[in-house]
Design a protein around this motif. Structure first.
Motif, PDB file in Angstrom:
ATOM      1  N   CYS A 228       0.831  -1.210   0.000  1.00  0.00           N
ATOM      2  CA  CYS A 228       0.000   0.000   0.000  1.00  0.00           C
ATOM      3  C   CYS A 228       0.867   1.262   0.000  1.00  0.00           C
ATOM      4  O   CYS A 228       0.519   2.262  -0.651  1.00  0.00           O
ATOM      5  CB  CYS A 228      -0.934   0.002   1.212  1.00  0.00           C
ATOM      6  SG  CYS A 228      -2.302  -1.181   1.066  1.00  0.00           S
ATOM      7  N   ASP A 261      -6.298  -5.151   2.090  1.00  0.00           N
ATOM      8  CA  ASP A 261      -5.726  -4.144   1.207  1.00  0.00           C
ATOM      9  C   ASP A 261      -6.555  -2.856   1.256  1.00  0.00           C
ATOM     10  O   ASP A 261      -6.008  -1.749   1.347  1.00  0.00           O
ATOM     11  CB  ASP A 261      -5.687  -4.691  -0.218  1.00  0.00           C
ATOM     12  CG  ASP A 261      -4.924  -3.775  -1.160  1.00  0.00           C
ATOM     13  OD1 ASP A 261      -3.722  -3.569  -0.934  1.00  0.00           O
ATOM     14  OD2 ASP A 261      -5.533  -3.276  -2.124  1.00  0.00           O
ATOM     15  N   LEU A 265      -5.179   0.750   2.775  1.00  0.00           N
ATOM     16  CA  LEU A 265      -5.103   1.827   1.784  1.00  0.00           C
ATOM     17  C   LEU A 265      -6.011   2.993   2.152  1.00  0.00           C
ATOM     18  O   LEU A 265      -5.648   4.157   1.980  1.00  0.00           O
ATOM     19  CB  LEU A 265      -5.475   1.280   0.406  1.00  0.00           C
ATOM     20  CG  LEU A 265      -5.129   2.170  -0.794  1.00  0.00           C
ATOM     21  CD1 LEU A 265      -3.633   2.461  -0.845  1.00  0.00           C
ATOM     22  CD2 LEU A 265      -5.579   1.509  -2.091  1.00  0.00           C
TER      23      LEU A 265
END
Length: 365
Positions: A228, A261, A265
């Motif tokens: 990320c 993820d 992020l």
């Protein structure tokens, strides 16, 4: 022992036995009732004489009888000193009542079984409440499934209509250039764009569902954080943002790859988005283990949030707290749901004009 004292003790035992709040029964090794207290007769509806003329097998539900007999056999053989089980009896009025049965055996000096002492506690209300709760949970699960399907259909249809409207606006704009100078057309175009964005947000929310445990994997937190950071590296470089990664390479979490993820992020881009223009942004990432959780900390020196004012609204949909034109109030709502669906939770510490620290608790892998 003096005779009077012995009689007194016998009388005391008799009073305790008969007036105990819980059911107490003595059975012979064939399962026949030989002594019961008032709680047993009240629970089963039979008189003492009626019970003494029968065996416990006569009023035990057939689906529980084999288990009860097996436990009793182990008790008599000496394989066990006692046992507990939940079982059903037939009340005298024909209804079924539930009991928690605790049984132990009394033996003579030679070790031969003499009789069985049973404690019979009425758990009928507990069972009724439990069954009602299970029924209501089943109803809620079914309703949730229907609502989820309904949400998918609605968002799909809205997405189609919004897309059609966008196509029509683009077509009109291309075919009638004079429309671009019409204020009403600009308002229409803006409304269609906002509708498309709203439908997109609702589509993402509709995707949030209970997670199938089989889809959860053990993932390395450091690897996902590192990826990320790479994804926002160009943006960070352009605004002179320093990102310090102190996440342990040994910390794993139980999660779905796409969810993990998205969680990392979203918090990382928020830290960038809500930076202060009074100093170069610095974002510190770290991790630790607390009990069953791997905790991911993301600390920034940005604008901060007034938690006294906005703390209870922080993760609500369409709530924003800074005048950032890119703020939509959707990301934190979805991210919180992702974290909670993985069995985790989020804690926040923040001070206005100093910065914010989000601590994301995920099940350690």
């Amino acid at each position: 022992m003096p005779k009077n004292l012995s009689l007194l003790k016998d009388k005391l035992f008799e009073n305790i036995f008969n007036n105990a709040m819980g059911g107490i029964a003595i059975l012979n090794i064939n399962g026949q009732w030989i002594k019961v207290n008032k709680s047993v007769t009240a629970f089963l509806g039979y008189s003492e004489d009626e019970l003494y003329s029968m065996s416990f097998k006569d009023i035990t539900h057939k689906d529980d009888l084999d288990v009860n007999l097996s436990c009793m056999k182990s008790l008599l053989k000496g394989d066990a000193d006692n046992y507990q089980m939940e079982k059903r009896y037939f009340h005298k009025n024909g209804s079924i009542v539930w009991a928690k049965l605790s049984a132990s055996i009394v033996r003579n000096p030679e070790g031969e079984p003499l009789y069985i002492i049973s404690q019979i506690d009425d758990i009928s209300k507990h069972k009724k409440d439990k069954n009602h709760l299970e029924f209501m949970l089943g109803v809620a699960k079914e309703q949730n499934s229907r609502l989820s399907s309904f949400a998918e259909i609605i968002t799909h249809n809205l997405r189609t209509h919004a897309s059609n409207l966008m196509t029509l606006v683009a077509f009109l704009e291309e075919e009638s250039h004079e429309l671009t100078e019409d204020e009403n057309f600009d308002l229409l175009k803006g409304s269609v764009i906002n509708l498309s964005q709203t439908v997109s947000h609702l589509t993402e929310v509709a995707k949030i569902k209970a997670i199938d445990e089989s889809n959860i994997e053990v993932l390395n937190l450091y690897d996902y954080v590192n990826q990320c950071i790479y994804n926002v590296s160009a943006l960070a470089k352009n605004i002179h943002c320093t990102i310090e990664n102190e996440v342990s390479e040994n910390h794993n979490v139980k999660a779905i790859p796409a969810y993990l993820d998205s969680i990392i992020l979203n918090f990382l881009t928020n830290a960038v988005k809500y930076r202060s223009d009074k100093r170069d942004p610095v974002i510190k990432l770290s991790s630790e283990i607390q009990d069953e959780y791997a905790v991911f900390h993301i600390e920034d020196n940005g604008l901060g949030i007034d938690l006294d004012k906005f703390g209870d609204k922080l993760f609500q949909m369409y709530k924003t707290f800074h005048r950032n034109k890119d703020a939509l109030g959707v990301g934190l709502f979805i991210t919180k749901n992702h974290v909670e669906s993985l069995g985790g939770h989020i804690k926040v510490k923040s001070e206005v004009n100093v910065g914010t620290t989000f601590s994301i608790f995920l099940k350690a892998g």
